[in-house]
Every structure is written in C-alpha cells, then in structure tokens.
Motif scaffolding. Structure first.
Motif, mmCIF file in Angstrom:
data_model
loop_
_atom_site.group_PDB
_atom_site.id
_atom_site.type_symbol
_atom_site.label_atom_id
_atom_site.label_comp_id
_atom_site.label_asym_id
_atom_site.label_seq_id
_atom_site.Cartn_x
_atom_site.Cartn_y
_atom_site.Cartn_z
ATOM 1 N N LYS A 11 46.855 29.235 39.721
ATOM 2 C CA LYS A 11 46.003 30.418 39.693
ATOM 3 C C LYS A 11 44.670 30.095 40.374
ATOM 4 O O LYS A 11 44.081 29.036 40.140
ATOM 5 C CB LYS A 11 45.774 30.849 38.251
ATOM 6 C CG LYS A 11 45.165 32.205 38.113
ATOM 7 C CD LYS A 11 45.158 32.646 36.662
ATOM 8 C CE LYS A 11 44.574 34.039 36.583
ATOM 9 N NZ LYS A 11 44.506 34.507 35.213
ATOM 10 N N LYS A 51 38.383 40.116 42.339
ATOM 11 C CA LYS A 51 39.821 39.908 42.543
ATOM 12 C C LYS A 51 40.407 38.972 41.494
ATOM 13 O O LYS A 51 41.438 39.277 40.887
ATOM 14 C CB LYS A 51 40.051 39.360 43.951
ATOM 15 C CG LYS A 51 41.478 39.307 44.393
ATOM 16 C CD LYS A 51 42.174 40.630 44.427
ATOM 17 C CE LYS A 51 41.740 41.521 45.535
ATOM 18 N NZ LYS A 51 42.505 42.767 45.610
ATOM 19 N N ILE A 52 39.775 37.820 41.261
ATOM 20 C CA ILE A 52 40.364 36.856 40.322
ATOM 21 C C ILE A 52 40.187 37.275 38.863
ATOM 22 O O ILE A 52 40.901 36.768 37.997
ATOM 23 C CB ILE A 52 39.830 35.424 40.552
ATOM 24 C CG1 ILE A 52 38.330 35.322 40.286
ATOM 25 C CG2 ILE A 52 40.201 34.922 41.932
ATOM 26 C CD1 ILE A 52 37.782 33.914 40.290
ATOM 27 N N THR A 57 45.749 41.852 39.081
ATOM 28 C CA THR A 57 45.915 41.058 40.303
ATOM 29 C C THR A 57 46.366 39.651 39.965
ATOM 30 O O THR A 57 45.866 39.049 39.014
ATOM 31 C CB THR A 57 44.580 40.986 41.072
ATOM 32 O OG1 THR A 57 44.180 42.312 41.414
ATOM 33 C CG2 THR A 57 44.705 40.169 42.329
ATOM 34 N N TYR A 59 46.438 36.080 41.837
ATOM 35 C CA TYR A 59 45.905 35.397 43.025
ATOM 36 C C TYR A 59 46.161 33.905 42.845
ATOM 37 O O TYR A 59 45.671 33.297 41.898
ATOM 38 C CB TYR A 59 44.410 35.671 43.146
ATOM 39 C CG TYR A 59 43.847 35.489 44.531
ATOM 40 C CD1 TYR A 59 43.984 34.298 45.223
ATOM 41 C CD2 TYR A 59 43.153 36.509 45.159
ATOM 42 C CE1 TYR A 59 43.474 34.131 46.485
ATOM 43 C CE2 TYR A 59 42.634 36.360 46.427
ATOM 44 C CZ TYR A 59 42.802 35.165 47.083
ATOM 45 O OH TYR A 59 42.291 35.005 48.338
ATOM 46 N N TYR A 60 46.927 33.330 43.757
ATOM 47 C CA TYR A 60 47.335 31.939 43.629
ATOM 48 C C TYR A 60 46.965 31.130 44.865
ATOM 49 O O TYR A 60 46.860 31.663 45.970
ATOM 50 C CB TYR A 60 48.851 31.846 43.414
ATOM 51 C CG TYR A 60 49.303 32.481 42.134
ATOM 52 C CD1 TYR A 60 49.241 31.778 40.936
ATOM 53 C CD2 TYR A 60 49.793 33.778 42.105
ATOM 54 C CE1 TYR A 60 49.651 32.356 39.742
ATOM 55 C CE2 TYR A 60 50.196 34.363 40.919
ATOM 56 C CZ TYR A 60 50.125 33.650 39.736
ATOM 57 O OH TYR A 60 50.525 34.224 38.571
ATOM 58 N N GLN A 70 47.228 30.747 50.380
ATOM 59 C CA GLN A 70 46.950 31.642 49.257
ATOM 60 C C GLN A 70 48.023 32.678 49.149
ATOM 61 O O GLN A 70 48.762 32.919 50.061
ATOM 62 C CB GLN A 70 45.604 32.307 49.449
ATOM 63 C CG GLN A 70 45.502 33.101 50.731
ATOM 64 C CD GLN A 70 44.136 33.688 50.948
ATOM 65 O OE1 GLN A 70 43.506 34.105 50.013
ATOM 66 N NE2 GLN A 70 43.690 33.722 52.170
#
Length: 70
Positions: A11, A51-52, A57, A59-60, A70
């Motif tokens: 993450k 975003k995080i 969402t 997101y990695y 990403q």
C-alpha cells in the motif's frame, strides 16, 4: 531482470509522495498523459494525500528491492 517470485505489492504511504511525483513529471509520462502539463510538488502532495486517504481508492507500489511502479 525481474524475479517475479520476489515482487512485493504494498500500500502506498505518504512517504512515497516524492517518488510518485518524480515518476509523474517524467517527460515521457507527461507526453502520454491526458493532461501533459507539469504541476508543482505542492499540488501533487495535496492530490496524493487525498488519494491515499480515500477509502474508495486502492493505491499500491510494486517493488523488488526498489520501487518499480505504481
């Protein structure tokens, strides 16, 4: 060479903001983006934080010894 057995998908964290910004402002990335304009790091930090922290969402960051994407 990528050893697929050693890939890690983690993450994204706020500490990744500068890394992701550097990827985002890459000339090739900007040319292929819907919006090709360069943006400030401050703008990116605001976007990245939202975003995080957005529960909708995911997101990695993909890694193998170092970040790959990403």
């Amino acid at each position: 060479m990528i050893d697929f057995s050693k890939l890690i998908l983690r993450k994204a964290q706020f500490s990744d903001a500068l890394l992701v910004y550097k990827w985002a402002i890459d000339e090739t990335v900007r040319k292929k983006s819907l919006n090709s304009e360069i943006f400030s790091f401050e703008h990116h930090v605001q976007w990245f934080r939202k975003k995080i922290n957005n529960p909708d969402t995911r997101y990695y960051i993909l890694e193998q010894e170092f970040p790959l994407g990403q």
